[in-house]
Design a protein around this motif. Structure first.
Motif, PDB file in Angstrom:
ATOM      1  N   LEU A  55      33.612  -1.429 -59.235  1.00  0.00           N
ATOM      2  CA  LEU A  55      33.190  -0.059 -58.064  1.00  0.00           C
ATOM      3  C   LEU A  55      33.602   0.827 -58.656  1.00  0.00           C
ATOM      4  CD1 LEU A  55      33.063  -0.534 -54.933  1.00  0.00           C
ATOM      5  CD2 LEU A  55      30.759  -1.154 -56.407  1.00  0.00           C
ATOM      6  N   LYS A  58      31.886   0.795 -62.782  1.00  0.00           N
ATOM      7  CA  LYS A  58      30.933   1.525 -62.348  1.00  0.00           C
ATOM      8  C   LYS A  58      30.458   2.745 -62.414  1.00  0.00           C
ATOM      9  CE  LYS A  58      27.865  -1.545 -62.286  1.00  0.00           C
ATOM     10  NZ  LYS A  58      26.685  -1.408 -63.711  1.00  0.00           N
ATOM     11  N   GLU A  89      29.238   1.463 -52.728  1.00  0.00           N
ATOM     12  CA  GLU A  89      28.666   1.172 -53.552  1.00  0.00           C
ATOM     13  C   GLU A  89      28.159   2.527 -54.279  1.00  0.00           C
ATOM     14  OE1 GLU A  89      24.240   1.710 -52.650  1.00  0.00           O
ATOM     15  OE2 GLU A  89      24.144   3.002 -51.605  1.00  0.00           O
ATOM     16  N   VAL A 108      20.808   5.586 -56.677  1.00  0.00           N
ATOM     17  CA  VAL A 108      21.584   4.327 -56.294  1.00  0.00           C
ATOM     18  C   VAL A 108      21.354   3.296 -57.491  1.00  0.00           C
ATOM     19  CG1 VAL A 108      22.209   2.252 -54.143  1.00  0.00           C
ATOM     20  CG2 VAL A 108      21.195   4.534 -53.360  1.00  0.00           C
ATOM     21  N   ASP A 109      22.156   3.272 -58.165  1.00  0.00           N
ATOM     22  CA  ASP A 109      23.086   1.625 -58.743  1.00  0.00           C
ATOM     23  C   ASP A 109      22.958  -0.176 -57.955  1.00  0.00           C
ATOM     24  OD1 ASP A 109      24.152   1.203 -61.161  1.00  0.00           O
ATOM     25  OD2 ASP A 109      25.508  -0.932 -60.146  1.00  0.00           O
ATOM     26  N   GLN A 110      21.852  -0.351 -58.109  1.00  0.00           N
ATOM     27  CA  GLN A 110      21.884  -1.318 -57.554  1.00  0.00           C
ATOM     28  C   GLN A 110      22.083  -2.911 -57.836  1.00  0.00           C
ATOM     29  OE1 GLN A 110      18.977  -1.805 -54.806  1.00  0.00           O
ATOM     30  NE2 GLN A 110      18.306   0.105 -55.872  1.00  0.00           N
ATOM     31  N   THR A 111      23.020  -2.385 -58.868  1.00  0.00           N
ATOM     32  CA  THR A 111      23.795  -3.579 -58.841  1.00  0.00           C
ATOM     33  C   THR A 111      25.576  -3.472 -58.309  1.00  0.00           C
ATOM     34  OG1 THR A 111      25.256  -2.705 -60.660  1.00  0.00           O
ATOM     35  CG2 THR A 111      23.212  -4.364 -61.200  1.00  0.00           C
ATOM     36  N   SER A 112      26.400  -2.294 -57.805  1.00  0.00           N
ATOM     37  CA  SER A 112      26.792  -2.881 -57.609  1.00  0.00           C
ATOM     38  C   SER A 112      27.573  -1.889 -55.994  1.00  0.00           C
ATOM     39  CB  SER A 112      27.161  -1.004 -57.913  1.00  0.00           C
ATOM     40  OG  SER A 112      26.974   0.300 -57.112  1.00  0.00           O
ATOM     41  N   ARG A 113      26.459  -2.723 -55.077  1.00  0.00           N
ATOM     42  CA  ARG A 113      26.627  -2.838 -53.623  1.00  0.00           C
ATOM     43  C   ARG A 113      27.944  -3.780 -53.465  1.00  0.00           C
ATOM     44  NH1 ARG A 113      20.395  -2.918 -51.098  1.00  0.00           N
ATOM     45  NH2 ARG A 113      20.668   0.068 -51.636  1.00  0.00           N
TER      46      ARG A 113
END
Length: 240
Positions: A55, A58, A89, A108-113
């Motif tokens: 994260l 990211k 996230e 929202v970064d959808q790949t970082s949850r």
């Protein structure tokens, strides 16, 4: 016969985005390599630490590529025991109003949850502990005081909005500015993300909160003033 040779002037170069992608990949690989040598960190804490490290990289990448602030947000609503201090996230400030953005709107970064492994939590201020010798640096340092925590709506069409209306949820956060530099309200103290193993116990109001019992069962990530990152294991915490 005269032979005339011509050299083609080929310019080799990379775009800024390509360089950012390469740097981000190298950073993650270096972080994972460092993680592999943390022999004193247990497997679930190590797994959580690796997820949070991803994260951090990211957030830097998103900030640099978007040219706006990004944040690692951590769920801080005690009423939701599944996500409380376990869900995180990356979001970035959306500056383009034509896409639903504007002041106080975050993409929202959808790949970082990330949802931390069971029984692992971020260690926030006011922790519940049976041990009076909890290390002084064994708690998270955020990019804002508790009075400035984010109140965000649930994601809608890939965005969250800052809103004090009913239904908004509270988040703690670490901020990364458009230059890819993490910020702190207490410089030179920089953001620190500490993880510990604990168990849910009833607190005031009947909500469940994590309680920590082993002051040496910790891991974390310390961000340095000039961009460095320290992978912390139990030996890096101050026991006095």
């Amino acid at each position: 016969m005269t032979v005339i040779s011509q050299k083609r002037n080929t310019k080799l170069g990379f775009s800024l985005l390509e360089l950012l992608v390469v740097l981000a990949i190298m950073g993650v690989m270096m972080g994972l390599l460092g993680f592999s040598f943390l022999s004193t960190t247990s497997s679930d804490l190590g797994d959580a630490q690796r997820k949070i490290l991803s994260l951090v990289y990211k957030a830097k990448f998103v900030a640099l590529s978007s040219g706006s602030d990004s944040r690692i947000i951590v769920h801080a609503e005690p009423s939701d025991s599944e996500k409380y201090l376990r869900f995180a996230e990356v979001i970035s400030l959306d500056k383009n109003a034509s896409y639903g953005g504007g002041v106080g709107t975050w993409r929202v970064d959808q790949t970082s949850r990330v949802l931390l492994p069971e029984n692992i939590w971020f260690v926030a201020d006011g922790l519940e502990s049976d041990n009076a010798e909890w290390p002084q640096n064994g708690v998270c340092i955020w990019s804002a005081t508790s009075d400035d925590d984010l109140l965000l709506t649930d994601p809608a069409n890939g965005f969250r909005s800052e809103d004090v209306a009913a239904g908004s949820k509270r988040y703690l956060y670490v901020n990364c500015n458009a230059q890819g530099v993490f910020t702190s309200p207490t410089y030179p103290s920089m953001p620190r993300l500490v993880l510990a193993r604990g168990s849910l116990t009833p607190a005031v109001g009947g909500v469940l909160k994590p309680k920590f019992t082993n002051q040496r069962d910790l891991s974390g990530i310390q961000i340095q003033p000039f961009g460095g990152i320290i992978m912390m294991d139990s030996q890096d915490f101050n026991y006095e």
